[in-house]
Design a protein around this motif. Structure first.
Motif, PDB file in Angstrom:
ATOM      1  N   VAL A  66       0.857  -1.181   0.000  1.00  0.00           N
ATOM      2  CA  VAL A  66       0.000   0.000   0.000  1.00  0.00           C
ATOM      3  C   VAL A  66       0.892   1.230   0.000  1.00  0.00           C
ATOM      4  N   LYS A  67       0.501   2.218  -0.775  1.00  0.00           N
ATOM      5  CA  LYS A  67       1.135   3.532  -0.715  1.00  0.00           C
ATOM      6  C   LYS A  67       0.083   4.507  -0.238  1.00  0.00           C
ATOM      7  N   ALA A  68       0.356   5.140   0.914  1.00  0.00           N
ATOM      8  CA  ALA A  68      -0.548   6.134   1.480  1.00  0.00           C
ATOM      9  C   ALA A  68      -0.005   7.525   1.179  1.00  0.00           C
ATOM     10  N   TRP A  73       6.010  15.651   6.816  1.00  0.00           N
ATOM     11  CA  TRP A  73       6.145  15.589   8.272  1.00  0.00           C
ATOM     12  C   TRP A  73       5.269  14.509   8.908  1.00  0.00           C
ATOM     13  N   GLU A  74       4.340  13.924   8.160  1.00  0.00           N
ATOM     14  CA  GLU A  74       3.476  12.883   8.711  1.00  0.00           C
ATOM     15  C   GLU A  74       4.225  11.556   8.776  1.00  0.00           C
ATOM     16  N   ARG A  75       3.874  10.745   9.749  1.00  0.00           N
ATOM     17  CA  ARG A  75       4.455   9.417   9.901  1.00  0.00           C
ATOM     18  C   ARG A  75       3.336   8.423  10.188  1.00  0.00           C
ATOM     19  N   VAL A  76       3.361   7.316   9.472  1.00  0.00           N
ATOM     20  CA  VAL A  76       2.352   6.268   9.664  1.00  0.00           C
ATOM     21  C   VAL A  76       2.523   5.664  11.051  1.00  0.00           C
ATOM     22  N   ARG A  77       1.421   5.487  11.729  1.00  0.00           N
ATOM     23  CA  ARG A  77       1.418   4.857  13.050  1.00  0.00           C
ATOM     24  C   ARG A  77       0.815   3.447  13.013  1.00  0.00           C
ATOM     25  N   ARG A  78      -0.167   3.258  12.101  1.00  0.00           N
ATOM     26  CA  ARG A  78      -0.825   1.945  12.043  1.00  0.00           C
ATOM     27  C   ARG A  78      -1.456   1.734  10.673  1.00  0.00           C
ATOM     28  N   VAL A  79      -1.647   0.472  10.339  1.00  0.00           N
ATOM     29  CA  VAL A  79      -2.381   0.104   9.141  1.00  0.00           C
ATOM     30  C   VAL A  79      -3.329  -1.022   9.534  1.00  0.00           C
ATOM     31  N   GLU A  80      -4.579  -0.925   9.068  1.00  0.00           N
ATOM     32  CA  GLU A  80      -5.589  -1.944   9.359  1.00  0.00           C
ATOM     33  C   GLU A  80      -6.247  -2.374   8.066  1.00  0.00           C
ATOM     34  N   LEU A  81      -6.503  -3.663   7.965  1.00  0.00           N
ATOM     35  CA  LEU A  81      -7.170  -4.232   6.799  1.00  0.00           C
ATOM     36  C   LEU A  81      -8.457  -4.912   7.249  1.00  0.00           C
ATOM     37  N   TRP A  91      -6.226  -7.838   9.408  1.00  0.00           N
ATOM     38  CA  TRP A  91      -4.845  -7.666   9.840  1.00  0.00           C
ATOM     39  C   TRP A  91      -4.662  -6.255  10.362  1.00  0.00           C
ATOM     40  N   ARG A  92      -3.796  -6.129  11.348  1.00  0.00           N
ATOM     41  CA  ARG A  92      -3.440  -4.810  11.887  1.00  0.00           C
ATOM     42  C   ARG A  92      -1.964  -4.820  12.226  1.00  0.00           C
ATOM     43  N   ALA A  93      -1.293  -3.718  11.905  1.00  0.00           N
ATOM     44  CA  ALA A  93       0.113  -3.556  12.270  1.00  0.00           C
ATOM     45  C   ALA A  93       0.312  -2.139  12.799  1.00  0.00           C
ATOM     46  N   ASP A  94       1.178  -2.020  13.795  1.00  0.00           N
ATOM     47  CA  ASP A  94       1.450  -0.733  14.420  1.00  0.00           C
ATOM     48  C   ASP A  94       2.930  -0.391  14.336  1.00  0.00           C
ATOM     49  N   GLU A  95       3.201   0.901  14.229  1.00  0.00           N
ATOM     50  CA  GLU A  95       4.559   1.440  14.275  1.00  0.00           C
ATOM     51  C   GLU A  95       5.504   0.789  13.261  1.00  0.00           C
ATOM     52  N   GLU A 100      10.701   3.814   5.014  1.00  0.00           N
ATOM     53  CA  GLU A 100       9.717   3.716   3.934  1.00  0.00           C
ATOM     54  C   GLU A 100       8.320   3.506   4.501  1.00  0.00           C
ATOM     55  N   GLY A 101       8.198   2.611   5.479  1.00  0.00           N
ATOM     56  CA  GLY A 101       6.902   2.340   6.098  1.00  0.00           C
ATOM     57  C   GLY A 101       6.340   3.558   6.800  1.00  0.00           C
ATOM     58  N   ARG A 102       7.170   4.249   7.564  1.00  0.00           N
ATOM     59  CA  ARG A 102       6.710   5.472   8.242  1.00  0.00           C
ATOM     60  C   ARG A 102       6.336   6.540   7.226  1.00  0.00           C
ATOM     61  N   GLY A 103       6.959   6.478   6.029  1.00  0.00           N
ATOM     62  CA  GLY A 103       6.683   7.440   4.967  1.00  0.00           C
ATOM     63  C   GLY A 103       5.520   7.062   4.073  1.00  0.00           C
ATOM     64  N   GLY A 104       4.812   5.977   4.412  1.00  0.00           N
ATOM     65  CA  GLY A 104       3.600   5.635   3.675  1.00  0.00           C
ATOM     66  C   GLY A 104       3.714   4.500   2.687  1.00  0.00           C
TER      67      GLY A 104
END
Length: 186
Positions: A66-68, A73-81, A91-95, A100-104
């Motif tokens: 996934v590309k968000a 300045w934003e950082r991904v904290r979690r992704v939920e499916l 599925w859920r993943a945090d931090e 690259e992941g923090r950048g979306g």
């Protein structure tokens, strides 16, 4: 003649009462139906935003990414499916642990790229429709729904992602946002 006039007035009064009672009954029965209709319209608009899709998805064999879209300045904290049909959390993943992941840029079902994820293993069969939610903070985030067959059929080229509006690169997704100063996310 007086009897005819009295009967005519009485009939008009009964007709007027029947009309008033009918209108009251219609209002009482129609109000819940109107409220239900408005609630359904509200939910439809909220679940299908009018703006451009801010998420893209690509499928490479068994790998889903996934590309968000996000500001630098934003950082991904979690992704939920979620399974779109049952609304069950898939599925859920945090931090995210990678820049690259923090950048979306989020690899799905890759537990080692997140502080926590559950369940660790990808299900044997994915849902046909997948709802993706990416959160940046307690309330900020983006979401989107994906028909996995459509994503597979589109086969976006490297660095590109399927969106409801067509194939877009990661940079094109980020440029959909007004970040107030330019720049792109990592």
């Amino acid at each position: 003649m007086t009897g005819t006039t009295t009967n005519g007035v009485a009939e008009r009064r009964r007709g007027g009462k029947a009309l008033v009672i009918g209108l009251i009954a219609l209002a009482i029965l129609g109000a819940p139906i109107a409220l239900a209709f408005l609630w359904i319209k509200f939910l439809t608009v909220m679940s299908h935003p009018v703006g451009p899709g801010l998420l893209g998805l690509r499928i490479d064999g068994d790998t889903l990414t996934v590309k968000a879209a996000q500001c630098p300045w934003e950082r991904v904290r979690r992704v939920e499916l979620y399974d779109s049909e049952s609304e069950k959390l898939v599925w859920r993943a945090d931090e995210p642990l990678t820049e690259e992941g923090r950048g979306g840029l989020l690899s799905l079902w890759v537990a080692e790229e997140y502080r926590t994820s559950r369940p660790a293993a990808r299900p044997a069969e994915l849902p046909k429709q997948l709802d993706v939610s990416v959160g940046y903070g307690s309330e900020d985030g983006v979401g989107g729904a994906f028909d996995l067959a459509a994503v597979r059929a589109a086969a976006p080229p490297a660095g590109s992602y399927w969106t409801p509006e067509g194939i877009r690169t990661g940079r094109e997704l980020d440029e959909l946002l007004d970040c107030g100063g330019g720049g792109t996310a990592p």
